[in-house]
Design an enzyme around this catalytic site. Structure first.
Site: not given
Lengths: 371, 371
Positions: B261, B210, B251, B54-56, B95
Site C-alpha cells: 500500500n 492524497q 494496492d 488513482r487508487g487501485a 503503474r
C-alpha cells in the site's frame, strides 16, 4: 561549518556591537541566507518561538544570550531578582519541550543570582552564555568522535565491494541545530573528513521540513552525499537493507533513556527495531532531564499551530511563497514531538561516550546524577 | 458520494457521447473540481500514469475503459489480437504496482479474445468495463457492511462517556480511489450514516498528499468529522490512546496476506502493533495477487519522479502553484509503496467478509483460489 565556502556558526555576538546577538534566520533556508540582529530579550523569545533558531542545543545558547540581553537593556536600578525571573519565564514559555531552554537559563541564573551591580550581572551572564556555547561546540565534537567509532565498526562488517555507509536521520540535528558540527551529524562530518564514503538519507520531516530544508542544505553546502526522502520512506529502505544505521538528535532525554525528539522519530525507531538496524541517539548531557523516568507519560509534547500542517512554504522560482495543501475548512493538528521508548534505542551517544539507553548505564557515565 | 451536495462517481460514460469516458481529474483537488473527457487509450494511459485517476479499484476500471476506447477507435480491419495485446501493454506500463490494472485488463481480454467483429469486440469490452465498475461498487459496499461490524465491536468496549470512534487512515482508499463508497472509508461512511460518532485521523500522505488533499476533501464534502495530521503523527496518537483502529487500503495483496500500500503504511502498522491498536486492511479480492507469497521480496515497488518529493502543489489564494521545498541541487528518491507484512495485520476486510491475513484463512474465504 561551511556555507558557500565560508565557516559559520549559528549564533554569535555582533563583532562591532556587543549588545547585539546575530543568528542565521533559519526560516528562509535553503532558499535564502538571512543574518538577523537580535537586540532584546523579546527579539530572542520571538526568534525561539517562531523558529528563526531551532534545535535543542542552539535554543539553549539563544536563551542564555536572551538573559544577557535582558540585563544589558535593563535600568541600573532594576529589581534584579524580579527581572531575571520574568526573563526566564518569558523564555521558558517559547518552546515547552526542549530541556535545553531550562539548561541555558539556569546556567545564567546560577552565576547572576547573588550579584547586585548591573556591570557584574551583564558580565557574568555573557560569560555564562559564551561558556554554554563553547561547551556545546566541544560536546558536539566529542559526540562526533564517539559516533565515528560506531561507523567504523559497521564499515568493518560491510562487504569489501560495498563500503558506502548509509545513515538515516530525521529532522535536523545538524550544525544548524547546534552551534557547530551538530549532534547527529557530527559523526557523519567526521567520517566524511576521514575519507569514509558516507551517504545520508534525509527525512524531509513534516510539517516544518527541517530535513528537506536544513539538513539537506547543510550537507549539500559541506559536500556530503545525501538523498531526501519523505518521512514515509524509511521503513521500506530498512526492509531492503538500504540503511546501515540511524542517528537522530533529542530534545529531551529521560534518566531512563527515553527520547523526545521531532514527531515521527518513534516510527523510525520501530522500523529500525523490526529490521535489526542500529538506532542511535546523539544526546549531549544538556538534553538529559534527570528528573523524569517515563518519557511517554511525563514529557509535555508541544502542540504547534495547525497552519504549519495546512500550509507549506517553498520557492516558486522568484520568491518564497506559502501555499495551502488541504481543503480550507478541514481541521489539522500539529504535535511537534513524540517519545521513543528506551527499549527501541541501541545506544545514546553522549559527549562522554556511548552508553545503553537505561538508567544504570546513563548514571554510570554521569555519576554526578546518581540518586 | 456527494460533492457540493451532488452525487458523483469517479468514472462514467459521457451521457451524450458513448465514445467518451469522463473522470474527476483528481490532480486539482481539493482546490478545483475538474471533469475531464477521455477519448482514447492514450488519454486513459496518461490519466492513470499522471494520476488524474488513482487508487487501485479506480485504476482497474479506468484500464478496462481504456481497452474499450482502443477498440472503439480502431480500424474495422485491425489485427485484433495485436491491438488488444498492445493496448494491454501500454496500460500495464503506467503503474507497475497496482494489481487491479491487470485485473481490469484481463477481464476485457477474457471476453474479447475469441471475437473478430469490431461491433462485437466493442460491445463485449464495454460490458466488461461496466461490469467491473458495478462489481467494484458492490464490493465496496460489502466491505462497508463487514467493516461496520468491527466498528460496532470497538464501540461496545468503549466507556459510555466516550463513544467517539477514532479511525486513522493513510492515503486515500476512499470513494475517490474507487467508484463509490471507497474501501477503507466504506465502513466509516456506513457507521456515520448509522449515527455512530466517527472521527477520522487523516494522514496527509506525502509526497502526493492524497490524504490531505483527497481523503480530507471527500470526508469534508460528506460531513464526516476528521483531522489532518502529518505522516509522522500516528505513532504519538497511538501511544496516547487516541486511535481506536486503523483501516487502510491495498494496492496489491499476496495470497499470504502481505499488503503493498502507499509508502508509510508499514510504519503505521508497526506503531499499531506496538500499541495494541487493531490494524485492518480493506482488501477487495480484485487487489489480491494469488500468484505471490512474499510481499517484501516479490512485489515490484514503483519508483516515481523525484520532483514529486522536491516540489509540492498548493493554493496560493488565487491559483494552484508548484513550489520547491528543498535545495535545488539536493537529490531525492520517491518510492510510491511499501509492503506491510501479514504478521502486523489484524485482518483483511474483503467483500465476502473479514479474514485473518494468512493463506489458510484467505483461501478458506476464496476457495476458488486454493492450490
Amino acid at each position: 561549518m561551511q556555507i558557500n565556502g565560508i565557516p559559520y556558526r549559528t549564533i554569535w555576538l555582533h563583532p562591532a556591537q556587543p549588545n547585539c546577538v546575530q543568528i542565521i534566520d533559519q526560516r528562509w533556508l535553503p532558499h535564502k541566507l538571512v543574518i538577523e540582529d537580535l537586540n532584546t530579550l523579546e527579539d530572542i523569545a520571538t526568534a525561539i518561538r517562531d523558529m528563526h533558531v531551532r534545535g535543542a542545543p542552539l535554543i539553549g545558547s539563544a536563551a542564555a544570550y536572551g538573559m544577557y540581553l535582558a540585563l544589558v537593556n535593563a535600568d541600573r536600578q532594576s529589581d534584579w531578582k524580579n527581572l531575571l525571573d520574568n526573563s526566564a519565564m518569558t523564555l521558558m514559555a517559547t518552546r515547552p519541550t526542549a530541556v535545553n531552554l531550562a539548561f541555558g537559563i539556569d546556567k545564567v541564573m546560577a552565576v547572576t543570582g547573588h550579584l547586585s551591580e548591573k556591570e557584574d550581572l551583564v558580565k557574568a551572564a555573557l560569560k555564562a552564555a559564551n561558556q554554554i556555547t563553547e561547551e556545546s561546540v566541544a560536546h558536539c565534537y566529542s559526540i562526533g568522535t564517539h559516533g565515528f567509532v560506531l561507523i567504523k565498526d559497521i564499515l568493518r562488517k560491510k562487504p569489501k565491494d560495498n563500503q558506502t555507509i548509509n545513515i538515516l536521520t530525521h529532522c535536523n540535528a545538524g550544525w544548524l541545530a547546534c552551534i557547530d558540527y551538530g549532534t547527529a551529524t557530527s559523526p557523519i562530518y567526521l567520517a566524511h573528513e576521514q575519507g569514509v564514503d558516507v551517504h545520508v538519507w534525509v527525512d524531509e520531516t513534516r510539517p516544518r521540513n527541517q530535513g528537506a530544508r536544513i539538513t539537506a542544505y547543510e550537507l549539500l553546502q559541506h559536500g556530503i552525499p545525501h538523498t531526501i526522502i519523505t518521512d514515509n520512506t524509511g521503513g521500506h529502505l530498512m526492509q531492503h537493507g538500504l540503511v546501515d544505521m540511524i542517528i537522530v538528535g533529542t530534545d529531551r532525554t529521560t534518566r531512563t533513556g527515553d527520547v523526545a525528539n521531532k514527531i515521527g522519530t518513534y516510527l523510525k525507531a520501530l522500523a529500525a527495531y523490526d529490521n535489526g538496524v542500529p538506532f542511535y541517539v546523539a544526546a549531549p548531557s544538556s538534553s538529559i532531564d534527570w528528573n523524569i523516568r517515563d518519557g511517554v507519560a511525563e514529557i509535555a509534547i508541544e502542540e504547534r499551530n495547525a497552519e504549519e500542517v495546512k500550509m507549506i512554504q517553498g520557492w516558486d522560482g522568484k520568491e518564497i511563497k506559502q501555499v495551502l495543501l488541504t481543503p480550507q475548512d478541514s481541521p489539522a493538528i500539529n504535535y511537534a514531538f513524540d517519545v521513543t521508548p528506551a527499549r527501541l534505542i541501541s545506544g545514546l551517544i553522549t559527549e562522554r561516550g556511548i552508553c545503553e539507553a537505561n538508567e544504570l548505564d546513563l548514571t554510570a557515565m554521569f555519576p554526578e546524577f546518581r540518586e
